[in-house]
Motif scaffolding. Structure first.
Motif, PDB file in Angstrom:
ATOM      1  N   ILE A 239       0.846  -1.204   0.000  1.00  0.00           N
ATOM      2  CA  ILE A 239       0.000   0.000   0.000  1.00  0.00           C
ATOM      3  C   ILE A 239       0.877   1.248   0.000  1.00  0.00           C
ATOM      4  CG2 ILE A 239      -1.704   1.318   1.317  1.00  0.00           C
ATOM      5  CD1 ILE A 239      -2.827  -1.328   2.334  1.00  0.00           C
ATOM      6  N   PHE A 240       1.940   1.217   0.802  1.00  0.00           N
ATOM      7  CA  PHE A 240       2.848   2.359   0.854  1.00  0.00           C
ATOM      8  C   PHE A 240       3.505   2.599  -0.503  1.00  0.00           C
ATOM      9  CE2 PHE A 240       7.295   3.660   1.218  1.00  0.00           C
ATOM     10  CZ  PHE A 240       7.118   4.950   1.684  1.00  0.00           C
ATOM     11  N   ILE A 306       9.343  12.676   3.191  1.00  0.00           N
ATOM     12  CA  ILE A 306       8.448  12.561   4.351  1.00  0.00           C
ATOM     13  C   ILE A 306       7.782  11.191   4.390  1.00  0.00           C
ATOM     14  CG2 ILE A 306       6.293  13.431   5.353  1.00  0.00           C
ATOM     15  CD1 ILE A 306       7.106  16.216   4.387  1.00  0.00           C
ATOM     16  N   MET A 307       7.318  10.723   3.239  1.00  0.00           N
ATOM     17  CA  MET A 307       6.643   9.428   3.202  1.00  0.00           C
ATOM     18  C   MET A 307       7.604   8.287   3.501  1.00  0.00           C
ATOM     19  SD  MET A 307       4.072   9.935  -0.042  1.00  0.00           S
ATOM     20  CE  MET A 307       3.261   8.367   0.243  1.00  0.00           C
ATOM     21  N   LEU A 308       8.827   8.362   2.994  1.00  0.00           N
ATOM     22  CA  LEU A 308       9.812   7.316   3.273  1.00  0.00           C
ATOM     23  C   LEU A 308      10.193   7.310   4.752  1.00  0.00           C
ATOM     24  CD1 LEU A 308      12.084   7.702   0.127  1.00  0.00           C
ATOM     25  CD2 LEU A 308      10.675   5.712   0.697  1.00  0.00           C
ATOM     26  N   THR A 309      10.354   8.491   5.347  1.00  0.00           N
ATOM     27  CA  THR A 309      10.674   8.572   6.774  1.00  0.00           C
ATOM     28  C   THR A 309       9.545   8.014   7.614  1.00  0.00           C
ATOM     29  OG1 THR A 309      12.014  10.548   6.355  1.00  0.00           O
ATOM     30  CG2 THR A 309      11.335  10.133   8.624  1.00  0.00           C
ATOM     31  N   TRP A 310       8.323   8.349   7.255  1.00  0.00           N
ATOM     32  CA  TRP A 310       7.168   7.831   7.989  1.00  0.00           C
ATOM     33  C   TRP A 310       7.080   6.311   7.889  1.00  0.00           C
ATOM     34  CZ3 TRP A 310       2.796   5.394   5.899  1.00  0.00           C
ATOM     35  CH2 TRP A 310       1.774   5.139   6.811  1.00  0.00           C
ATOM     36  N   GLN A 311       7.332   5.778   6.691  1.00  0.00           N
ATOM     37  CA  GLN A 311       7.291   4.335   6.507  1.00  0.00           C
ATOM     38  C   GLN A 311       8.373   3.643   7.327  1.00  0.00           C
ATOM     39  OE1 GLN A 311       5.290   2.335   5.281  1.00  0.00           O
ATOM     40  NE2 GLN A 311       6.410   0.422   4.900  1.00  0.00           N
ATOM     41  N   ARG A 312       9.578   4.224   7.358  1.00  0.00           N
ATOM     42  CA  ARG A 312      10.661   3.623   8.124  1.00  0.00           C
ATOM     43  C   ARG A 312      10.337   3.614   9.611  1.00  0.00           C
ATOM     44  NH1 ARG A 312      14.195   6.700   6.363  1.00  0.00           N
ATOM     45  NH2 ARG A 312      14.773   5.456   4.544  1.00  0.00           N
ATOM     46  N   ARG A 313       9.783   4.701  10.115  1.00  0.00           N
ATOM     47  CA  ARG A 313       9.422   4.745  11.528  1.00  0.00           C
ATOM     48  C   ARG A 313       8.313   3.745  11.840  1.00  0.00           C
ATOM     49  NH1 ARG A 313       9.253  11.265  12.933  1.00  0.00           N
ATOM     50  NH2 ARG A 313      11.524  11.622  12.745  1.00  0.00           N
ATOM     51  N   THR A 314       7.364   3.624  10.931  1.00  0.00           N
ATOM     52  CA  THR A 314       6.284   2.658  11.139  1.00  0.00           C
ATOM     53  C   THR A 314       6.818   1.235  11.182  1.00  0.00           C
ATOM     54  OG1 THR A 314       4.742   4.137   9.988  1.00  0.00           O
ATOM     55  CG2 THR A 314       4.071   1.848  10.260  1.00  0.00           C
ATOM     56  N   ASP A 315       7.734   0.914  10.278  1.00  0.00           N
ATOM     57  CA  ASP A 315       8.331  -0.425  10.262  1.00  0.00           C
ATOM     58  C   ASP A 315       9.118  -0.690  11.544  1.00  0.00           C
ATOM     59  OD1 ASP A 315       7.235  -0.893   7.801  1.00  0.00           O
ATOM     60  OD2 ASP A 315       9.057  -0.409   6.680  1.00  0.00           O
ATOM     61  N   ASN A 316       9.862   0.310  12.000  1.00  0.00           N
ATOM     62  CA  ASN A 316      10.632   0.134  13.250  1.00  0.00           C
ATOM     63  C   ASN A 316       9.729  -0.075  14.448  1.00  0.00           C
ATOM     64  OD1 ASN A 316      13.025   0.446  11.835  1.00  0.00           O
ATOM     65  ND2 ASN A 316      13.158   2.653  12.220  1.00  0.00           N
TER      66      ASN A 316
END
Length: 320
Positions: A239-240, A306-316
């Motif tokens: 989805i991301f 911003i979207m990549l940073t948000w995705q990385r934080r969500t995965d972590n």
């Protein structure tokens, strides 16, 4: 014995150093494989972007006309340009048409094809429908644009012809009315984009453990509950990816606007990429068009970061 014990580490050291040296040399050799990518990225992305930034600092009509230094004047003019801000606002509607609506519909369609139709009618039926939804993506954008320009034609278009047969004598002018043109373009973009998330999401659902659906079904969970509790969380990475790539595409959409409306009527469908094109080739304001392109490139970069940073934080957070 002490002498022998001390000799072992001494004899082992050269071997370790040799292994370390080999591993360093091996790691260094890997960079050569990245060289073609780096050269291509520099030639296709970095150099044109730097040249575009440089041109945006001048007033230039193109060709052999003289360059006149203007500094940040093109950018200050851009901030006061109402047509640019209108085009920027229209980019939000492009995101709705290319990202939000197709992603939501694509999620539901992929889940229905995989979890319901695939089970009831077989995988071939689901695969056929998936290919049908993806067909607009295969069409050249010029062909798709001309098809929709005929469908939405105010006099002989298929929609208005049908409306006249059911008694509506004055059907809307879909592409000529400023209040209808933007929504008409959005409808075409939804149709064009919807197959992309369907294909990606159906591929992602192949890796979901079927036992999760079976266990949920045995517990009495209906289709909607399985969709929200299993399907959406399990394919979140896909989805991301769809949202990210579609957002970038929405911010630089150009061809559908050029073919359907050329930014009209009355500038109601103009978008930044088309506005930059018009400044380049129709108004002979090359420096101003370069400023528009530079600003939109920076906007796309910021949104992607911003979207990549948000995705990385969500995965972590999920791993933790």
């Amino acid at each position: 014995m002490a002498t022998t014990a001390q000799a072992r580490p001494a004899s082992a050291r050269p071997a370790r150093s040799r292994r370390r040296g080999v591993s360093i040399r091996e790691r260094g050799s890997y960079w050569w494989y990245l060289l073609p990518i780096g050269v291509g990225f520099g030639a296709i992305v970095i150099v044109p972007f730097v040249m575009n930034v440089v041109v945006s600092l001048f007033k230039w009509k193109g060709g052999r006309s003289p360059l006149r230094w203007y500094g940040l004047g093109n950018y200050t003019d851009l901030l006061a340009d109402q047509e640019f801000w209108l085009s920027f606002r229209n980019s939000v509607f492009m995101i709705i048409a290319i990202v939000v609506i197709p992603t939501l519909i694509g999620l539901v369609l992929a889940a229905v094809l995989f979890d319901y139709l695939g089970r009831k009618f077989g995988s071939r039926t689901a695969a056929f429908l998936r290919a049908t939804y993806y067909l607009p993506q295969i069409l050249p954008i010029a062909v798709a644009g001309f098809i929709w320009s005929w469908i939405l034609d105010s006099r002989n278009g298929s929609i208005n012809s049908f409306l006249r047969t059911i008694g509506i004598e004055n059907p809307p002018d879909w592409l000529g009315d400023p209040s209808q043109a933007l929504s008409s373009v959005m409808a075409m973009l939804v149709w064009l984009q919807i197959g992309y998330p369907v294909v990606i999401f159906m591929a992602a659902l192949q890796r979901v453990d079927p036992e999760l659906y079976e266990a949920a079904e045995l517990d009495g969970a209906g289709w909607g509950r399985r969709f929200l509790a299993i399907t959406v969380p399990q394919i979140r990475p896909e989805i991301f990816i769809v949202v990210l790539t579609a957002t970038v595409g929405a911010l630089k959409v150009f061809a559908p606007i050029l073919i359907l409306t050329a930014g009209g009527p009355e500038g109601s469908t103009v978008v930044p990429s088309y506005y930059a094109y018009r400044s380049f080739f129709e108004l002979s304001k090359v420096g101003y068009g370069s400023a528009i392109a530079t600003v939109m490139s920076i906007v796309i970069f910021i949104v992607a970061a911003i979207m990549l940073t948000w995705q990385r934080r969500t995965d972590n957070e999920r791993v933790a």
